[in-house]
Design a protein around this motif. Structure first.
Motif, PDB file in Angstrom:
ATOM      1  N   ALA B 244       0.836  -1.199   0.000  1.00  0.00           N
ATOM      2  CA  ALA B 244       0.000   0.000   0.000  1.00  0.00           C
ATOM      3  C   ALA B 244       0.870   1.249   0.000  1.00  0.00           C
ATOM      4  N   GLY B 245       0.298   2.309  -0.523  1.00  0.00           N
ATOM      5  CA  GLY B 245       0.966   3.609  -0.471  1.00  0.00           C
ATOM      6  C   GLY B 245       2.294   3.606  -1.209  1.00  0.00           C
ATOM      7  N   GLY B 246       3.207   4.439  -0.759  1.00  0.00           N
ATOM      8  CA  GLY B 246       4.446   4.654  -1.503  1.00  0.00           C
ATOM      9  C   GLY B 246       5.627   3.836  -1.024  1.00  0.00           C
ATOM     10  N   VAL B 247       5.403   2.764  -0.226  1.00  0.00           N
ATOM     11  CA  VAL B 247       6.544   2.054   0.354  1.00  0.00           C
ATOM     12  C   VAL B 247       7.487   1.538  -0.730  1.00  0.00           C
ATOM     13  N   MET B 248       6.942   0.826  -1.735  1.00  0.00           N
ATOM     14  CA  MET B 248       7.800   0.245  -2.783  1.00  0.00           C
ATOM     15  C   MET B 248       8.520   1.331  -3.565  1.00  0.00           C
ATOM     16  N   LEU B 249       7.754   2.332  -4.035  1.00  0.00           N
ATOM     17  CA  LEU B 249       8.353   3.422  -4.811  1.00  0.00           C
ATOM     18  C   LEU B 249       9.415   4.142  -3.987  1.00  0.00           C
ATOM     19  N   GLY B 250       9.081   4.423  -2.737  1.00  0.00           N
ATOM     20  CA  GLY B 250      10.018   5.145  -1.877  1.00  0.00           C
ATOM     21  C   GLY B 250      11.261   4.319  -1.582  1.00  0.00           C
ATOM     22  N   ALA B 251      11.064   3.036  -1.234  1.00  0.00           N
ATOM     23  CA  ALA B 251      12.190   2.202  -0.817  1.00  0.00           C
ATOM     24  C   ALA B 251      13.134   1.939  -1.984  1.00  0.00           C
ATOM     25  N   ILE B 252      12.571   1.683  -3.170  1.00  0.00           N
ATOM     26  CA  ILE B 252      13.439   1.280  -4.285  1.00  0.00           C
ATOM     27  C   ILE B 252      14.024   2.497  -4.998  1.00  0.00           C
ATOM     28  N   PHE B 253      13.224   3.545  -5.217  1.00  0.00           N
ATOM     29  CA  PHE B 253      13.688   4.620  -6.085  1.00  0.00           C
ATOM     30  C   PHE B 253      14.044   5.919  -5.366  1.00  0.00           C
ATOM     31  N   MET B 254      13.465   6.190  -4.209  1.00  0.00           N
ATOM     32  CA  MET B 254      13.726   7.488  -3.587  1.00  0.00           C
ATOM     33  C   MET B 254      14.705   7.388  -2.425  1.00  0.00           C
ATOM     34  N   ALA B 255      14.607   6.340  -1.602  1.00  0.00           N
ATOM     35  CA  ALA B 255      15.527   6.227  -0.471  1.00  0.00           C
ATOM     36  C   ALA B 255      16.922   5.841  -0.938  1.00  0.00           C
TER      37      ALA B 255
END
Lengths: 227, 323
Positions: B244-255
């Motif tokens: 849910a939410g931005g966890v995947m996008l955040g973890a893989i591409f932003m963090a």
């Protein structure tokens, strides 16, 4: 300190040593109150009144005040005028009291006023101190009002309460919130540095530019101290 | 990364010559985001593609214009502005007005990146700063989530047959309504920001980046892992919370942004766990339903401290010793 013309003392506070944008003093009320242009005018007027009166009194009393207890004495004088302003606003402009709120009593500990008392009024004549207070106060008012205009325009789409872009653009409300205050403040200081580049260079040769005390330190006239 | 450093004098051969430079890394990130963009276009329609292109074009133009005005060398050819635009677009709802998206690009590229000195000097991930500025500044538009027929029945039914917007899975969970199945969550038949809906597409991109050695898997795994552990602690479904939410996008591409993540593996683990724990704490106790971007921004600011805490001890020197 060498003799300065009355006009240069006055204009000093407007641009060259603008209390907000160059000396970066009194930042807390600046960031908190610059959400609207009108706040800048009101706060600027209140501060100019207190600053001018306290400068006059401190300058007049400078030979009586003992050096070791000068700060409490300055604060007593300043607090007197702040109380006058606060009670007048409470009595005649209750809505304004709601807007400016806690920031009026906080003028007592505002670095600009204490700084001018310490650095200017306690060393100069009454007339010069009055002019310095007026110049610094108006410089503060201009800077605060300009910052208020920018933040109000971006964050609410209005300037001085009049609709400018609010009717056709959704306001970007972050500008009137604390983070936007820091962004706008930083951008205006950067702009100010860019515009006054010539003067900054002149001071840099004096080696005192990086020193916050450069404007009042006696050694800055002699070409800088050892530090 | 040796492309622009013509003023460096290097001596004493031999040198290792790697084909990897900033531009090739950023190009790989763009390639890795293609699956996520494709899913967004499939679920939301062509407007998703247009909004993505608008963001990319705005970011590249602003990077070029700002550096020109500031009299600095042009850096548009390193693709980093393109990546920022792409990631920012994937963080927006599809119904976002174009001019608001451009304002977000301005905050990301000009304020968060170029004012601090350009790529390598930014204190936080530009796309995150842009997203948060939009989220706070245009709160209504940033939390209007389009509903299309390609979404889970749990969302379409709650929104009503003719509705154009409806709650996200995390919004449904907060209200206590029925949520989409875990398979729908994983594949992306849900609403939300354009790029965050499909965990599957993001994982494909992440695996590509790890294989190409563009990112190290340490941050994504510790981020996603700590979100899963925290949701078990709170008694929630870990698969739902992770998808849910931005966890995947955040973890893989932003963090995993090089500039704003720690250097050592130990630091990366601390960074990832911090992001995951903060995300779950904001979801559980914060006033917003989603906390990924705030968690990453907060950890970005802590990176210099994490780096100084996890410095490698040079061979032969005592731990904690300065010389």
């Amino acid at each position: 300190m060498e003799k300065k013309s009355k006009l240069s003392i006055f204009t000093n506070g407007l641009i060259k040593e603008n209390p907000i944008l160059v000396l970066v003093l009194g930042t807390c009320p600046t960031l908190a109150l610059s959400t609207a242009a009108m706040n800048g005018i009101y706060m600027g007027l209140a501060l100019t009144f207190v600053l001018t009166c306290s400068n006059i009194f401190i300058s007049a009393l400078k030979r009586i005040i003992p050096d070791s207890v000068r700060i409490p004495c300055f604060i007593t004088v300043i607090a007197t005028f702040v109380t006058i302003v606060q009670l007048v606003i409470k009595a005649y402009m209750p809505e304004l009291d709601g807007i400016l709120g806690v920031y009026i009593p906080l003028i007592v500990v505002n670095c600009i006023i204490l700084g001018r008392a310490e650095m200017f009024a306690s060393k100069n004549t009454i007339v010069d101190s009055a002019i310095d207070g007026l110049g610094m106060g108006i410089g503060y008012m201009i800077a605060l009002t300009f910052m208020g205009c920018v933040r109000e325009l971006i964050g609410a789409g209005t300037v001085f309460g009049m609709a400018v872009t609010v009717n056709f653009l959704t306001p970007f409300s972050i500008a009137t919130l604390p983070p936007g205050g820091f962004f706008v403040f930083g951008c205006i200081i950067a702009l100010m540095n860019k515009l006054t580049k010539g003067k900054v260079r002149e001071k840099q040769e004096n080696k005192c530019m990086g020193c916050p005390g450069s404007s009042f330190c006696s050694k800055s006239q002699e070409g800088g101290c050892d530090q | 990364m040796a492309d622009k450093h013509t003023n460096l004098i290097v001596s004493a051969a031999p040198h290792v010559n790697a084909p990897q430079d900033t531009a090739s890394i950023m190009r790989d990130v763009c390639i890795a985001l293609i699956p996520a963009v494709s899913v967004a276009v499939y679920v939301f329609g062509l407007q998703a593609l247009i909004l993505t292109l608008v963001c990319c074009a705005a970011c590249v133009f602003m990077e070029w214009a700002t550096r020109r005005i500031m009299g600095r060398p042009d850096t548009t050819s390193d693709w980093s502005a393109m990546v920022t635009g792409l990631i920012l677009a994937l963080n927006l709802p599809v119904s976002m007005p174009y001019w608001m998206a451009v304002v977000g690009c301005f905050v990301a590229i000009v304020v968060a990146k170029q004012f601090f000195g350009g790529l390598g000097q930014n204190f936080a991930n530009p796309a995150i700063v842009g997203r948060i500025a939009l989220f706070i500044g245009f709160a209504t538009q940033m939390s209007t989530w389009a509903v299309t027929p390609r979404m889970s029945s749990a969302i379409v039914n709650v929104a009503g047959a003719d509705a154009i917007s409806g709650p996200t899975p995390l919004g449904l969970l907060a209200k206590g309504s029925a949520v989409p199945t875990n398979l729908e969550m994983f594949l992306g038949n849900i609403n939300g920001s354009m790029g965050e809906i499909s965990a599957a597409a993001l994982i494909i991109g992440g695996v590509y980046l790890v294989i190409r050695k563009v990112i190290s898997p340490v941050i994504p795994l510790s981020f996603i892992g700590s979100v899963a552990v925290m949701s078990l602690v709170f008694g929630l479904d870990p698969i739902f919370q992770v998808c849910a939410g931005g966890v995947m996008l955040g973890a893989i591409f932003m963090a995993t942004d090089y500039v704003t993540s720690p250097i050592t593996n130990a630091g990366k683990v601390i960074f990832g766990i911090g992001c995951g724990v903060l995300t779950m704490l904001i979801r559980m106790y914060g006033s917003y339903p989603e906390g990924v971007s705030f968690a990453i921004l907060f950890m970005n600011i802590l990176v210099p401290h994490i780096d100084s805490l996890t410095k490698h001890v040079a061979f032969g020197k005592e731990k904690g010793g300065k010389k």
